[in-house]
Design a protein around this motif. Structure first.
Motif, PDB file in Angstrom:
ATOM      1  N   ARG A  60     -21.913  13.576  -8.463  1.00 40.45           N
ATOM      2  CA  ARG A  60     -23.038  13.853  -7.571  1.00 40.45           C
ATOM      3  C   ARG A  60     -23.628  12.558  -7.052  1.00 40.45           C
ATOM      4  O   ARG A  60     -23.766  11.590  -7.790  1.00 40.45           O
ATOM      5  N   ASN A  64     -29.751  12.233  -5.423  1.00 40.16           N
ATOM      6  CA  ASN A  64     -30.107  13.652  -5.508  1.00 40.16           C
ATOM      7  C   ASN A  64     -30.754  13.895  -6.870  1.00 40.16           C
ATOM      8  O   ASN A  64     -30.074  13.940  -7.888  1.00 40.16           O
ATOM      9  N   PRO A  65     -32.102  14.018  -6.896  1.00 35.64           N
ATOM     10  CA  PRO A  65     -32.813  13.985  -8.179  1.00 35.64           C
ATOM     11  C   PRO A  65     -32.513  15.155  -9.110  1.00 35.64           C
ATOM     12  O   PRO A  65     -32.095  16.221  -8.679  1.00 35.64           O
ATOM     13  N   ILE A 102     -42.907  20.301  -8.368  1.00 37.33           N
ATOM     14  CA  ILE A 102     -42.814  18.860  -8.104  1.00 37.33           C
ATOM     15  C   ILE A 102     -44.189  18.216  -8.273  1.00 37.33           C
ATOM     16  O   ILE A 102     -45.171  18.691  -7.702  1.00 37.33           O
ATOM     17  N   LEU A 117     -37.099   8.626  -6.483  1.00 33.44           N
ATOM     18  CA  LEU A 117     -38.374   9.136  -5.947  1.00 33.44           C
ATOM     19  C   LEU A 117     -39.544   8.840  -6.890  1.00 33.44           C
ATOM     20  O   LEU A 117     -39.348   8.631  -8.089  1.00 33.44           O
ATOM     21  N   THR A 119     -41.740  11.116  -7.346  1.00 41.06           N
ATOM     22  CA  THR A 119     -42.122  12.449  -7.823  1.00 41.06           C
ATOM     23  C   THR A 119     -41.086  12.931  -8.824  1.00 41.06           C
ATOM     24  O   THR A 119     -39.958  12.440  -8.861  1.00 41.06           O
ATOM     25  N   ALA A 121     -39.454  16.616 -10.661  1.00 37.59           N
ATOM     26  CA  ALA A 121     -39.340  18.073 -10.681  1.00 37.59           C
ATOM     27  C   ALA A 121     -39.313  18.532 -12.140  1.00 37.59           C
ATOM     28  O   ALA A 121     -38.550  17.996 -12.938  1.00 37.59           O
ATOM     29  N   ALA A 143     -31.485  18.000 -16.112  1.00 40.62           N
ATOM     30  CA  ALA A 143     -30.288  18.808 -15.894  1.00 40.62           C
ATOM     31  C   ALA A 143     -30.175  19.305 -14.467  1.00 40.62           C
ATOM     32  O   ALA A 143     -31.088  19.952 -13.960  1.00 40.62           O
ATOM     33  N   PRO A 144     -29.055  19.023 -13.840  1.00 41.81           N
ATOM     34  CA  PRO A 144     -28.681  19.738 -12.628  1.00 41.81           C
ATOM     35  C   PRO A 144     -27.801  20.918 -13.059  1.00 41.81           C
ATOM     36  O   PRO A 144     -27.584  21.123 -14.259  1.00 41.81           O
ATOM     37  N   SER A 145     -27.306  21.681 -12.106  1.00 41.12           N
ATOM     38  CA  SER A 145     -26.382  22.757 -12.459  1.00 41.12           C
ATOM     39  C   SER A 145     -25.067  22.157 -12.964  1.00 41.12           C
ATOM     40  O   SER A 145     -24.669  21.073 -12.549  1.00 41.12           O
ATOM     41  N   ILE A 185     -38.010  26.079  -6.123  1.00 34.28           N
ATOM     42  CA  ILE A 185     -38.690  24.772  -6.228  1.00 34.28           C
ATOM     43  C   ILE A 185     -39.919  24.778  -5.328  1.00 34.28           C
ATOM     44  O   ILE A 185     -39.819  25.085  -4.135  1.00 34.28           O
ATOM     45  N   ARG A 197     -36.980  25.142  -2.168  1.00 29.76           N
ATOM     46  CA  ARG A 197     -35.749  25.898  -2.395  1.00 29.76           C
ATOM     47  C   ARG A 197     -36.146  27.308  -2.823  1.00 29.76           C
ATOM     48  O   ARG A 197     -36.865  27.455  -3.812  1.00 29.76           O
ATOM     49  N   LYS A 229     -36.996  18.359   2.238  1.00 29.55           N
ATOM     50  CA  LYS A 229     -37.769  17.593   1.257  1.00 29.55           C
ATOM     51  C   LYS A 229     -37.113  17.581  -0.125  1.00 29.55           C
ATOM     52  O   LYS A 229     -37.343  16.684  -0.903  1.00 29.55           O
ATOM     53  N   ALA A 230     -36.329  18.611  -0.447  1.00 30.01           N
ATOM     54  CA  ALA A 230     -35.533  18.554  -1.680  1.00 30.01           C
ATOM     55  C   ALA A 230     -34.200  17.933  -1.298  1.00 30.01           C
ATOM     56  O   ALA A 230     -33.407  18.553  -0.595  1.00 30.01           O
ATOM     57  N   PRO A 231     -33.965  16.686  -1.725  1.00 27.06           N
ATOM     58  CA  PRO A 231     -32.771  15.983  -1.240  1.00 27.06           C
ATOM     59  C   PRO A 231     -31.488  16.793  -1.426  1.00 27.06           C
ATOM     60  O   PRO A 231     -30.597  16.759  -0.582  1.00 27.06           O
ATOM     61  N   GLY A 232     -31.409  17.565  -2.526  1.00 25.11           N
ATOM     62  CA  GLY A 232     -30.184  18.304  -2.802  1.00 25.11           C
ATOM     63  C   GLY A 232     -29.873  19.363  -1.759  1.00 25.11           C
ATOM     64  O   GLY A 232     -28.722  19.773  -1.604  1.00 25.11           O
TER      65      GLY A 232
HETATM   66  P1  AMP Z   1     -29.856  21.378  -9.262  1.00 25.60           P
HETATM   67  O1  AMP Z   1     -30.138  20.524 -10.418  1.00 25.60           O
HETATM   68  O2  AMP Z   1     -28.423  21.452  -8.887  1.00 25.60           O
HETATM   69  O3  AMP Z   1     -30.546  22.706  -9.381  1.00 25.60           O
HETATM   70  O4  AMP Z   1     -30.572  20.618  -8.091  1.00 25.60           O
HETATM   71  C1  AMP Z   1     -31.872  20.133  -8.291  1.00 25.60           C
HETATM   72  C2  AMP Z   1     -32.622  20.285  -7.027  1.00 25.60           C
HETATM   73  O5  AMP Z   1     -33.961  19.863  -7.211  1.00 25.60           O
HETATM   74  C3  AMP Z   1     -32.034  19.465  -5.898  1.00 25.60           C
HETATM   75  O6  AMP Z   1     -31.995  20.231  -4.714  1.00 25.60           O
HETATM   76  C4  AMP Z   1     -33.026  18.338  -5.809  1.00 25.60           C
HETATM   77  O7  AMP Z   1     -33.033  17.765  -4.546  1.00 25.60           O
HETATM   78  C5  AMP Z   1     -34.345  18.997  -6.178  1.00 25.60           C
HETATM   79  N1  AMP Z   1     -35.328  18.045  -6.674  1.00 25.60           N
HETATM   80  C6  AMP Z   1     -35.323  17.452  -7.889  1.00 25.60           C
HETATM   81  N2  AMP Z   1     -36.344  16.586  -7.993  1.00 25.60           N
HETATM   82  C7  AMP Z   1     -37.006  16.609  -6.826  1.00 25.60           C
HETATM   83  C8  AMP Z   1     -38.154  15.913  -6.313  1.00 25.60           C
HETATM   84  N3  AMP Z   1     -38.805  15.009  -7.033  1.00 25.60           N
HETATM   85  N4  AMP Z   1     -38.557  16.198  -5.050  1.00 25.60           N
HETATM   86  C9  AMP Z   1     -37.905  17.117  -4.312  1.00 25.60           C
HETATM   87  N5  AMP Z   1     -36.805  17.793  -4.746  1.00 25.60           N
HETATM   88  C10 AMP Z   1     -36.363  17.547  -5.975  1.00 25.60           C
END
Ligand code: AMP
Ligand code: MG
Length: 353
Positions: A60, A64-65, A102, A117, A119, A121, A143-145, A185, A197, A229-232
Protein backbone atom coordinates in the motif's frame (compact mmCIF):
# COMPACT_ATOMS: atom_id res chain seq x y z
CA UNK A 1 8.06 -15.70 6.94
CA UNK A 2 6.07 -18.59 8.38
CA UNK A 3 2.44 -17.52 9.02
CA UNK A 4 0.61 -19.29 11.86
CA UNK A 5 -3.19 -19.54 11.60
CA UNK A 6 -5.25 -19.56 14.81
CA UNK A 7 -8.95 -20.37 14.77
CA UNK A 8 -10.61 -18.17 17.43
CA UNK A 9 -14.34 -17.56 17.26
CA UNK A 10 -16.45 -14.79 18.76
CA UNK A 11 -18.26 -17.33 20.93
CA UNK A 12 -15.00 -18.12 22.71
CA UNK A 13 -12.43 -15.31 22.43
CA UNK A 14 -10.88 -15.84 25.88
CA UNK A 15 -8.27 -18.37 24.81
CA UNK A 16 -4.63 -18.44 26.04
CA UNK A 17 -3.33 -18.10 22.44
CA UNK A 18 -4.44 -14.45 22.60
CA UNK A 19 -1.46 -13.70 24.84
CA UNK A 20 0.91 -15.15 22.22
CA UNK A 21 -0.77 -13.02 19.54
CA UNK A 22 -0.53 -9.91 21.73
CA UNK A 23 3.20 -10.58 22.25
CA UNK A 24 3.74 -10.73 18.48
CA UNK A 25 2.32 -7.18 18.21
CA UNK A 26 4.35 -5.90 21.18
CA UNK A 27 7.52 -7.24 19.52
CA UNK A 28 6.68 -5.29 16.34
CA UNK A 29 5.09 -8.12 14.34
CA UNK A 30 1.88 -8.26 12.30
CA UNK A 31 -1.35 -10.19 12.95
CA UNK A 32 -4.46 -10.28 10.75
CA UNK A 33 -7.68 -10.40 12.78
CA UNK A 34 -11.48 -10.35 12.35
CA UNK A 35 -13.61 -7.28 13.07
CA UNK A 36 -17.33 -6.79 12.50
CA UNK A 37 -16.64 -4.86 9.24
CA UNK A 38 -13.85 -6.74 7.39
CA UNK A 39 -10.62 -8.54 8.38
CA UNK A 40 -7.88 -6.15 9.54
CA UNK A 41 -4.08 -6.30 9.17
CA UNK A 42 -2.84 -5.25 12.59
CA UNK A 43 0.38 -3.86 14.01
CA UNK A 44 1.31 -1.71 17.03
CA UNK A 45 -0.16 1.72 16.22
CA UNK A 46 2.40 3.51 18.38
CA UNK A 47 5.42 1.83 16.75
CA UNK A 48 6.50 3.51 13.48
CA UNK A 49 8.33 0.37 12.39
CA UNK A 50 5.11 -1.67 12.69
CA UNK A 51 3.25 0.78 10.46
CA UNK A 52 6.03 0.60 7.85
CA UNK A 53 5.67 -3.18 7.91
CA UNK A 54 1.90 -2.93 7.38
CA UNK A 55 2.38 -0.82 4.25
CA UNK A 56 4.96 -3.27 2.95
CA UNK A 57 2.77 -6.34 3.64
CA UNK A 58 -0.19 -4.80 1.82
CA UNK A 59 1.81 -3.20 -0.97
CA UNK A 60 0.00 0.00 0.00
CA UNK A 61 1.20 3.55 -0.72
CA UNK A 62 2.54 4.94 2.56
CA UNK A 63 0.58 8.21 2.22
CA UNK A 64 -2.65 6.27 2.81
CA UNK A 65 -3.23 6.50 6.58
CA UNK A 66 -4.16 3.60 8.87
CA UNK A 67 -7.04 3.43 11.35
CA UNK A 68 -6.09 3.10 15.04
CA UNK A 69 -8.25 0.51 16.80
CA UNK A 70 -8.91 0.70 20.55
CA UNK A 71 -10.74 -1.60 22.96
CA UNK A 72 -11.70 0.89 25.72
CA UNK A 73 -13.20 4.36 25.45
CA UNK A 74 -10.56 5.76 27.88
CA UNK A 75 -7.85 4.84 25.38
CA UNK A 76 -9.08 7.52 22.93
CA UNK A 77 -7.87 10.48 24.99
CA UNK A 78 -4.09 9.89 24.76
CA UNK A 79 -4.32 9.65 20.94
CA UNK A 80 -5.96 13.01 20.27
CA UNK A 81 -5.52 16.73 20.97
CA UNK A 82 -9.14 17.24 21.82
CA UNK A 83 -12.47 15.40 21.79
CA UNK A 84 -15.29 17.52 20.35
CA UNK A 85 -18.77 17.18 21.82
CA UNK A 86 -20.03 15.63 18.57
CA UNK A 87 -17.48 12.83 18.98
CA UNK A 88 -18.62 12.15 22.52
CA UNK A 89 -22.20 11.84 21.32
CA UNK A 90 -21.27 9.54 18.44
CA UNK A 91 -19.08 7.37 20.67
CA UNK A 92 -21.90 7.00 23.16
CA UNK A 93 -24.32 5.92 20.46
CA UNK A 94 -22.17 3.89 18.02
CA UNK A 95 -19.08 2.63 19.89
CA UNK A 96 -18.13 -0.12 20.04
CA UNK A 97 -19.15 -0.48 16.39
CA UNK A 98 -18.44 0.21 12.70
CA UNK A 99 -17.72 3.94 12.99
CA UNK A 100 -14.31 5.61 12.54
CA UNK A 101 -13.80 9.21 13.68
CA UNK A 102 -11.03 11.62 12.63
CA UNK A 103 -9.37 13.80 15.32
CA UNK A 104 -6.32 16.10 15.52
CA UNK A 105 -3.60 13.67 16.62
CA UNK A 106 -1.45 13.87 19.76
CA UNK A 107 2.33 13.37 19.73
CA UNK A 108 1.84 9.79 20.88
CA UNK A 109 0.75 8.76 17.38
CA UNK A 110 3.64 8.46 14.93
CA UNK A 111 3.30 10.08 11.49
CA UNK A 112 4.04 6.71 9.93
CA UNK A 113 0.66 5.54 11.22
CA UNK A 114 -1.23 8.58 9.90
CA UNK A 115 0.41 8.66 6.48
CA UNK A 116 2.09 11.96 7.40
CA UNK A 117 -1.17 13.68 8.45
CA UNK A 118 -1.72 15.71 11.65
CA UNK A 119 -5.01 13.90 12.16
CA UNK A 120 -5.69 10.37 13.33
CA UNK A 121 -8.55 8.00 12.50
CA UNK A 122 -9.82 6.03 15.52
CA UNK A 123 -12.27 3.14 15.80
CA UNK A 124 -13.51 1.01 18.69
CA UNK A 125 -14.68 -2.26 17.10
CA UNK A 126 -17.41 -4.43 18.62
CA UNK A 127 -16.22 -7.86 17.43
CA UNK A 128 -15.37 -9.87 20.59
CA UNK A 129 -12.22 -11.38 19.02
CA UNK A 130 -10.99 -7.94 17.89
CA UNK A 131 -11.58 -6.45 21.34
CA UNK A 132 -9.77 -9.23 23.15
CA UNK A 133 -6.88 -9.13 20.67
CA UNK A 134 -6.44 -5.34 20.95
CA UNK A 135 -6.37 -5.62 24.75
CA UNK A 136 -3.79 -8.43 24.65
CA UNK A 137 -1.64 -6.35 22.29
CA UNK A 138 -1.46 -3.36 24.63
CA UNK A 139 -4.48 -1.34 23.52
CA UNK A 140 -3.56 0.31 20.19
CA UNK A 141 -3.72 -1.59 16.91
CA UNK A 142 -3.16 0.19 13.58
CA UNK A 143 -5.00 -1.72 10.88
CA UNK A 144 -6.07 -1.34 7.31
CA UNK A 145 -8.11 -4.09 5.65
CA UNK A 146 -6.17 -7.37 5.37
CA UNK A 147 -6.08 -7.54 1.56
CA UNK A 148 -3.28 -6.81 -0.87
CA UNK A 149 -3.65 -3.22 -2.05
CA UNK A 150 -6.25 -2.93 -4.83
CA UNK A 151 -8.04 -6.22 -4.06
CA UNK A 152 -11.47 -6.50 -2.43
CA UNK A 153 -11.32 -6.48 1.39
CA UNK A 154 -11.49 -9.99 2.89
CA UNK A 155 -14.70 -11.03 4.63
CA UNK A 156 -13.78 -14.69 5.03
CA UNK A 157 -10.51 -16.08 6.41
CA UNK A 158 -9.68 -17.98 3.21
CA UNK A 159 -9.03 -14.70 1.41
CA UNK A 160 -6.86 -13.35 4.23
CA UNK A 161 -4.70 -16.46 3.88
CA UNK A 162 -4.67 -16.07 0.07
CA UNK A 163 -3.31 -12.49 0.32
CA UNK A 164 -1.29 -12.52 3.55
CA UNK A 165 0.30 -15.98 3.87
CA UNK A 166 4.05 -15.43 4.23
CA UNK A 167 3.58 -11.66 4.78
CA UNK A 168 2.37 -11.60 8.40
CA UNK A 169 3.34 -13.48 11.58
CA UNK A 170 -0.15 -14.79 12.29
CA UNK A 171 -3.74 -14.81 11.08
CA UNK A 172 -6.74 -15.15 13.40
CA UNK A 173 -9.46 -17.07 11.57
CA UNK A 174 -12.64 -15.77 13.21
CA UNK A 175 -15.02 -17.16 10.61
CA UNK A 176 -17.32 -15.12 8.39
CA UNK A 177 -17.56 -11.36 8.96
CA UNK A 178 -21.04 -10.04 9.79
CA UNK A 179 -21.13 -6.61 8.09
CA UNK A 180 -18.76 -7.09 5.16
CA UNK A 181 -18.11 -3.41 4.27
CA UNK A 182 -15.49 -1.14 5.86
CA UNK A 183 -16.47 1.28 8.65
CA UNK A 184 -18.13 4.64 8.09
CA UNK A 185 -15.50 7.40 8.43
CA UNK A 186 -16.59 10.76 9.87
CA UNK A 187 -14.30 13.79 10.02
CA UNK A 188 -14.94 15.88 13.14
CA UNK A 189 -12.11 18.38 12.64
CA UNK A 190 -14.20 20.89 10.64
CA UNK A 191 -17.28 23.02 11.42
CA UNK A 192 -19.76 20.47 10.11
CA UNK A 193 -19.19 16.73 10.61
CA UNK A 194 -18.36 15.19 7.23
CA UNK A 195 -18.68 11.61 6.00
CA UNK A 196 -15.45 10.70 4.22
CA UNK A 197 -16.44 7.09 3.57
CA UNK A 198 -20.00 5.73 3.73
CA UNK A 199 -20.56 2.52 5.70
CA UNK A 200 -22.94 0.57 7.88
CA UNK A 201 -23.58 3.62 10.10
CA UNK A 202 -25.57 5.69 7.61
CA UNK A 203 -25.90 9.43 7.13
CA UNK A 204 -29.45 9.19 8.48
CA UNK A 205 -28.23 7.49 11.67
CA UNK A 206 -25.51 10.13 12.19
CA UNK A 207 -27.97 12.97 11.58
CA UNK A 208 -30.29 11.61 14.23
CA UNK A 209 -27.53 12.24 16.77
CA UNK A 210 -25.82 15.35 15.35
CA UNK A 211 -28.26 17.23 13.14
CA UNK A 212 -26.69 18.26 9.84
CA UNK A 213 -23.95 16.02 8.47
CA UNK A 214 -22.17 16.62 5.16
CA UNK A 215 -20.74 14.07 2.72
CA UNK A 216 -17.40 14.54 0.97
CA UNK A 217 -18.60 15.41 -2.56
CA UNK A 218 -15.94 13.25 -4.19
CA UNK A 219 -17.63 10.15 -2.75
CA UNK A 220 -20.89 10.66 -4.57
CA UNK A 221 -19.43 12.01 -7.78
CA UNK A 222 -16.95 9.67 -9.41
CA UNK A 223 -15.87 12.35 -11.88
CA UNK A 224 -14.96 14.93 -9.26
CA UNK A 225 -11.46 16.25 -9.77
CA UNK A 226 -11.15 17.32 -6.11
CA UNK A 227 -8.96 15.26 -3.82
CA UNK A 228 -11.08 13.19 -1.44
CA UNK A 229 -10.38 14.01 2.21
CA UNK A 230 -9.83 10.34 3.08
CA UNK A 231 -6.66 9.68 1.08
CA UNK A 232 -7.56 6.01 0.62
CA UNK A 233 -10.73 6.87 -1.26
CA UNK A 234 -8.77 8.08 -4.26
CA UNK A 235 -7.13 4.77 -5.01
CA UNK A 236 -8.81 2.24 -7.27
CA UNK A 237 -9.92 -0.20 -4.65
CA UNK A 238 -12.06 -3.25 -4.22
CA UNK A 239 -11.50 -4.21 -7.82
CA UNK A 240 -12.01 -7.70 -9.25
CA UNK A 241 -9.76 -8.79 -12.14
CA UNK A 242 -12.69 -9.02 -14.57
CA UNK A 243 -14.26 -5.99 -16.25
CA UNK A 244 -17.23 -5.01 -14.11
CA UNK A 245 -20.10 -2.85 -15.43
CA UNK A 246 -23.19 -1.84 -13.41
CA UNK A 247 -26.62 -1.61 -15.07
CA UNK A 248 -29.17 0.83 -13.67
CA UNK A 249 -32.76 0.89 -14.97
CA UNK A 250 -36.05 -0.96 -14.77
CA UNK A 251 -35.87 -4.67 -14.04
CA UNK A 252 -36.70 -6.00 -17.50
CA UNK A 253 -34.28 -3.68 -19.29
CA UNK A 254 -31.48 -4.44 -16.84
CA UNK A 255 -31.93 -8.18 -17.35
CA UNK A 256 -32.06 -7.98 -21.14
CA UNK A 257 -29.07 -5.60 -21.33
CA UNK A 258 -26.96 -7.76 -19.04
CA UNK A 259 -27.90 -10.89 -20.99
CA UNK A 260 -26.99 -9.14 -24.26
CA UNK A 261 -23.57 -8.16 -22.86
CA UNK A 262 -22.93 -11.69 -21.60
CA UNK A 263 -24.01 -13.24 -24.90
CA UNK A 264 -21.71 -11.01 -26.91
CA UNK A 265 -18.78 -11.74 -24.60
CA UNK A 266 -19.49 -15.49 -24.73
CA UNK A 267 -19.33 -15.41 -28.52
CA UNK A 268 -15.81 -14.01 -28.20
CA UNK A 269 -14.91 -16.86 -25.87
CA UNK A 270 -14.82 -14.76 -22.70
CA UNK A 271 -15.98 -16.11 -19.36
CA UNK A 272 -19.02 -14.19 -18.07
CA UNK A 273 -20.47 -13.48 -14.64
CA UNK A 274 -23.49 -11.68 -13.19
CA UNK A 275 -24.12 -10.17 -9.74
CA UNK A 276 -27.84 -10.79 -9.30
CA UNK A 277 -30.50 -10.29 -6.65
CA UNK A 278 -32.30 -13.47 -5.64
CA UNK A 279 -35.47 -12.07 -7.24
CA UNK A 280 -33.88 -12.02 -10.73
CA UNK A 281 -31.10 -14.64 -10.62
CA UNK A 282 -32.99 -17.29 -12.62
CA UNK A 283 -33.43 -14.90 -15.53
CA UNK A 284 -29.74 -14.46 -16.35
CA UNK A 285 -27.66 -16.50 -18.77
CA UNK A 286 -23.95 -16.44 -17.94
CA UNK A 287 -21.14 -18.82 -16.97
CA UNK A 288 -21.39 -17.75 -13.33
CA UNK A 289 -24.51 -16.13 -11.84
CA UNK A 290 -23.94 -15.10 -8.20
CA UNK A 291 -26.81 -14.28 -5.87
CA UNK A 292 -25.83 -11.28 -3.73
CA UNK A 293 -29.02 -11.44 -1.66
CA UNK A 294 -32.57 -10.21 -1.79
CA UNK A 295 -33.29 -6.67 -2.95
CA UNK A 296 -35.40 -6.44 0.22
CA UNK A 297 -32.38 -7.19 2.43
CA UNK A 298 -29.57 -4.65 2.03
CA UNK A 299 -27.56 -6.12 4.92
CA UNK A 300 -27.35 -9.41 3.05
CA UNK A 301 -26.23 -7.58 -0.10
CA UNK A 302 -23.52 -5.68 1.84
CA UNK A 303 -22.24 -8.86 3.49
CA UNK A 304 -21.95 -10.76 0.18
CA UNK A 305 -20.41 -8.18 -2.16
CA UNK A 306 -16.67 -8.63 -1.49
CA UNK A 307 -16.89 -12.41 -1.29
CA UNK A 308 -18.56 -12.50 -4.71
CA UNK A 309 -15.93 -10.21 -6.28
CA UNK A 310 -13.24 -12.55 -4.95
CA UNK A 311 -15.06 -15.65 -6.21
CA UNK A 312 -15.13 -14.20 -9.72
CA UNK A 313 -11.35 -13.79 -9.48
CA UNK A 314 -10.99 -17.42 -8.33
CA UNK A 315 -13.09 -18.60 -11.27
CA UNK A 316 -11.30 -16.43 -13.83
CA UNK A 317 -14.47 -14.56 -14.86
CA UNK A 318 -13.55 -11.85 -17.37
CA UNK A 319 -16.78 -9.96 -18.08
CA UNK A 320 -18.89 -9.17 -14.99
CA UNK A 321 -22.26 -7.38 -15.04
CA UNK A 322 -24.10 -6.23 -11.93
CA UNK A 323 -27.52 -4.98 -11.02
CA UNK A 324 -27.50 -1.52 -9.43
CA UNK A 325 -28.26 -0.77 -5.76
CA UNK A 326 -28.80 2.99 -5.70
CA UNK A 327 -30.83 4.38 -2.81
CA UNK A 328 -30.49 5.78 0.70
CA UNK A 329 -29.29 4.23 3.98
CA UNK A 330 -26.94 1.28 3.54
CA UNK A 331 -27.38 1.47 -0.24
CA UNK A 332 -25.05 4.49 -0.29
CA UNK A 333 -22.16 2.37 1.05
CA UNK A 334 -22.99 -0.61 -1.18
CA UNK A 335 -23.10 1.57 -4.31
CA UNK A 336 -19.93 3.42 -3.31
CA UNK A 337 -17.97 0.13 -3.14
CA UNK A 338 -19.62 -1.33 -6.24
CA UNK A 339 -18.87 1.84 -8.25
CA UNK A 340 -15.24 1.73 -7.13
CA UNK A 341 -15.00 -1.94 -8.05
CA UNK A 342 -16.39 -1.04 -11.48
CA UNK A 343 -14.05 1.93 -11.92
CA UNK A 344 -17.30 3.96 -12.11
CA UNK A 345 -18.50 2.15 -15.24
CA UNK A 346 -22.30 2.36 -14.98
CA UNK A 347 -24.84 2.19 -17.80
CA UNK A 348 -27.96 4.19 -17.02
CA UNK A 349 -30.86 2.68 -18.95
CA UNK A 350 -33.32 5.24 -17.57
CA UNK A 351 -31.41 7.94 -19.46
CA UNK A 352 -31.18 5.90 -22.63
CA UNK A 353 -34.90 5.15 -22.63
P1 AMP B 1 -8.75 0.78 5.37
O1 AMP B 1 -7.79 0.66 6.47
O2 AMP B 1 -8.43 -0.04 4.18
O3 AMP B 1 -10.16 0.66 5.85
O4 AMP B 1 -8.57 2.27 4.92
C1 AMP B 1 -8.51 3.27 5.91
C2 AMP B 1 -9.19 4.47 5.38
O5 AMP B 1 -9.21 5.48 6.38
C3 AMP B 1 -8.51 5.05 4.16
O6 AMP B 1 -9.48 5.40 3.19
C4 AMP B 1 -7.83 6.26 4.74
O7 AMP B 1 -7.61 7.23 3.78
C5 AMP B 1 -8.79 6.71 5.83
N1 AMP B 1 -8.13 7.50 6.86
C6 AMP B 1 -7.30 7.03 7.82
N2 AMP B 1 -6.83 8.04 8.57
C7 AMP B 1 -7.34 9.18 8.07
C8 AMP B 1 -7.21 10.57 8.41
N3 AMP B 1 -6.43 10.98 9.40
N4 AMP B 1 -7.90 11.47 7.67
C9 AMP B 1 -8.69 11.07 6.66
N5 AMP B 1 -8.84 9.76 6.29
C10 AMP B 1 -8.18 8.84 6.98
MG1 MG C 1 -8.92 -1.29 2.52
Amino acid sequence: METAVYRITQENPLVPEMETLGEIIKRGGLVAFPTETVYGLGGDALNPESSRKIYAAKGRPSDNPLIVHIAKLEDLKPLVKDIPEAAEKLAEKFWPGPLTMIFPKSDLVPKETTGGLDTVAVRFPSHPVAKRFIEAAGGYIAAPSANLSGKPSPTIAKYVVQDMDGRVDAIIDGGDIPIGLESTIVDLTGDVPMILRPGYITKEMLEEVLGEVATDPTILNGNATDRPKAPGMRYRHYAPKGELVIFEGNKEEVISSINARSEEASKKGRKTGVIATSECADLYKADSVKVIGSRENEEEVAASLYRILREFDDEGVEIISSESFSGTGLHVAIMNRLLKAAGHKIINLWEEA
